[in-house]
Design a protein around this motif. Structure first.
Motif, PDB file in Angstrom:
ATOM      1  N   ALA A 229       5.545  -9.120   2.240  1.00 53.37           N
ATOM      2  CA  ALA A 229       4.246  -9.421   1.627  1.00 53.37           C
ATOM      3  C   ALA A 229       3.722  -8.204   0.866  1.00 53.37           C
ATOM      4  N   ALA A 230       3.934  -7.019   1.432  1.00 55.93           N
ATOM      5  CA  ALA A 230       3.493  -5.805   0.744  1.00 55.93           C
ATOM      6  C   ALA A 230       4.197  -5.670  -0.603  1.00 55.93           C
ATOM      7  N   LEU A 231       5.494  -5.903  -0.628  1.00 56.04           N
ATOM      8  CA  LEU A 231       6.245  -5.785  -1.883  1.00 56.04           C
ATOM      9  C   LEU A 231       5.838  -6.869  -2.880  1.00 56.04           C
ATOM     10  N   ALA A 232       5.499  -8.038  -2.381  1.00 56.00           N
ATOM     11  CA  ALA A 232       5.052  -9.114  -3.271  1.00 56.00           C
ATOM     12  C   ALA A 232       3.743  -8.740  -3.956  1.00 56.00           C
ATOM     13  N   LEU A 233       2.834  -8.113  -3.218  1.00 51.54           N
ATOM     14  CA  LEU A 233       1.557  -7.705  -3.806  1.00 51.54           C
ATOM     15  C   LEU A 233       1.748  -6.557  -4.791  1.00 51.54           C
ATOM     16  N   VAL A 234       2.699  -5.675  -4.485  1.00 52.44           N
ATOM     17  CA  VAL A 234       3.017  -4.618  -5.457  1.00 52.44           C
ATOM     18  C   VAL A 234       3.537  -5.241  -6.745  1.00 52.44           C
ATOM     19  N   ALA A 235       4.442  -6.195  -6.631  1.00 53.03           N
ATOM     20  CA  ALA A 235       4.996  -6.864  -7.809  1.00 53.03           C
ATOM     21  C   ALA A 235       3.910  -7.545  -8.621  1.00 53.03           C
ATOM     22  N   ALA A 236       2.857  -8.004  -7.945  1.00 53.00           N
ATOM     23  CA  ALA A 236       1.750  -8.668  -8.624  1.00 53.00           C
ATOM     24  C   ALA A 236       0.813  -7.677  -9.303  1.00 53.00           C
ATOM     25  N   GLY A 237       1.068  -6.373  -9.119  1.00 52.30           N
ATOM     26  CA  GLY A 237       0.243  -5.351  -9.757  1.00 52.30           C
ATOM     27  C   GLY A 237      -1.046  -5.062  -9.028  1.00 52.30           C
ATOM     28  N   LEU A 238      -1.133  -5.405  -7.739  1.00 56.04           N
ATOM     29  CA  LEU A 238      -2.381  -5.247  -6.992  1.00 56.04           C
ATOM     30  C   LEU A 238      -2.509  -3.906  -6.294  1.00 56.04           C
ATOM     31  N   GLY A 239      -1.473  -3.076  -6.371  1.00 56.58           N
ATOM     32  CA  GLY A 239      -1.547  -1.767  -5.735  1.00 56.58           C
ATOM     33  C   GLY A 239      -0.164  -1.196  -5.528  1.00 56.58           C
ATOM     34  N   ILE A 240      -0.112  -0.104  -4.757  1.00 59.50           N
ATOM     35  CA  ILE A 240       1.151   0.544  -4.424  1.00 59.50           C
ATOM     36  C   ILE A 240       1.353   0.433  -2.914  1.00 59.50           C
ATOM     37  N   ALA A 241       2.584   0.672  -2.467  1.00 62.10           N
ATOM     38  CA  ALA A 241       2.870   0.662  -1.034  1.00 62.10           C
ATOM     39  C   ALA A 241       3.815   1.813  -0.723  1.00 62.10           C
ATOM     40  N   VAL A 242       3.444   2.618   0.261  1.00 58.77           N
ATOM     41  CA  VAL A 242       4.318   3.699   0.716  1.00 58.77           C
ATOM     42  C   VAL A 242       5.044   3.197   1.956  1.00 58.77           C
ATOM     43  N   LEU A 243       6.355   3.103   1.851  1.00 53.98           N
ATOM     44  CA  LEU A 243       7.174   2.452   2.877  1.00 53.98           C
ATOM     45  C   LEU A 243       8.449   3.250   3.118  1.00 53.98           C
ATOM     46  N   PRO A 244       9.167   2.961   4.204  1.00 54.34           N
ATOM     47  CA  PRO A 244      10.448   3.647   4.444  1.00 54.34           C
ATOM     48  C   PRO A 244      11.458   3.374   3.338  1.00 54.34           C
ATOM     49  N   ASP A 245      12.348   4.330   3.121  1.00 58.41           N
ATOM     50  CA  ASP A 245      13.304   4.280   2.016  1.00 58.41           C
ATOM     51  C   ASP A 245      14.229   3.066   2.065  1.00 58.41           C
TER      52      ASP A 245
END
Length: 302
Positions: A229-245
């Motif tokens: 879900a976090a990556l989906a929102l990033v793809a939508a341009g709603l923000g960034i996500a700092v996540l494990p590599d």
């Protein structure tokens, strides 16, 4: 009806000869003939037509033979399976994984299990943060977990699988899209997409520590329960996500992953109950050890 009578019948049906059947069964012929008579009496039908020269199946005997072959085959297979289960070769392993581990560690683990433990079935539960996996382990709903420490429950052993740097996922049209790498301080004014505050996310804690080290607290614009879900929102341009590599192992359209300079690393461990004496678990640990899946030595308990 005794099981041995079914095996006696199968031997006679195969050889069409009481003497040869008795020899294959390592018994004398008279007891074999008597057992077949008892079986026929119990069934109320004749299974064989007997003459001085030959023994042949009756019509009822032919039908019975088909069913007996299925029964004996199923029994033999059950005997083999229970032996494999007792020795830890066969069974069901219930495994929980964090969302990001589902992208990199799950495929590697599944390939290894398929190759070296082909009779083991994996019941996979993904998108489970560390607290949820701890509860699953202590309540015996999970057998192993792939999670991020610290582990706060007692009686849980763990081995290190990976120590991953944090990565920032940005929309492909983001102003940092062309950057080779990113400094944490450059994220000061960004909208962060983070795991829900009540979920007890270890990743959240690492992200917050990284940001505080650069003099700011991350501004959380959206909360999610799952990495996907976090990556989906990033793809939508709603923000960034700092996540494990490990999120790099599952490329998503519209999302770019950037290295973070001097990023904190975040460990990933395999965890299980110290009280679990399952042969299946022990075999899994041996397979992982033999294939160098662990980054550190002896088992630890938390």
């Amino acid at each position: 009806m005794e099981l041995r009578h079914l095996r006696y019948f199968a031997a006679v049906a195969e050889t069409r000869h009481f003497g040869r059947a008795a020899k294959s069964l390592h018994m004398a012929q008279p007891p074999l003939s008597q057992a077949i008579r008892q079986l026929e009496a119990e069934l109320g039908v004749e299974l064989f037509t007997r003459t001085t020269r030959q023994v042949s199946l009756t019509s009822a005997g032919k039908v019975f033979r088909t069913d007996v072959e299925h029964i004996l085959k199923a029994l033999d297979e059950a005997t083999t399976r229970v032996g494999r289960f007792a020795s830890g070769v066969e069974g069901v392993l219930r495994i929980g994984l964090t969302g990001s581990a589902s992208y990199r560690q799950l495929p590697a683990l599944a390939r290894l299990v398929q190759r070296e433990m082909p009779h083991m079935m994996m019941e996979v539960h993904t998108e489970m943060l560390t607290p949820a996996q701890e509860v699953g382990l202590t309540e015996h709903r999970l057998d192993v977990g792939v999670l991020r420490p610290p582990v706060r429950q007692e009686g849980i052993a763990q081995r290190l699988l990976a120590d991953e740097p944090l990565t920032v996922a940005v929309p492909e049209e983001h102003w940092l899209a062309g950057a080779g790498s990113v400094r944490v301080e450059q994220l000061r004014h960004e909208n962060f997409i983070m795991y829900g505050a009540t979920l007890g996310s270890v990743v959240n804690d690492a992200v917050i520590r990284s940001c505080l080290g650069s003099g700011f607290y991350p501004r959380c614009a959206y909360e999610v329960a799952e990495t996907s879900a976090a990556l989906a929102l990033v793809a939508a341009g709603l923000g960034i996500a700092v996540l494990p590599d490990s999120i790099r192992s599952a490329p998503r359209q519209g999302v770019l992953c950037k290295d973070i300079e001097e990023a904190l690393t975040i460990p990933l461990v395999l965890a299980w109950r110290t009280s679990d004496e399952s042969p299946l678990l022990r075999n899994l640990l041996t397979v992982l050890e033999r294939n160098n899946m662990f980054l550190e030595g002896p088992e630890g308990a938390a």
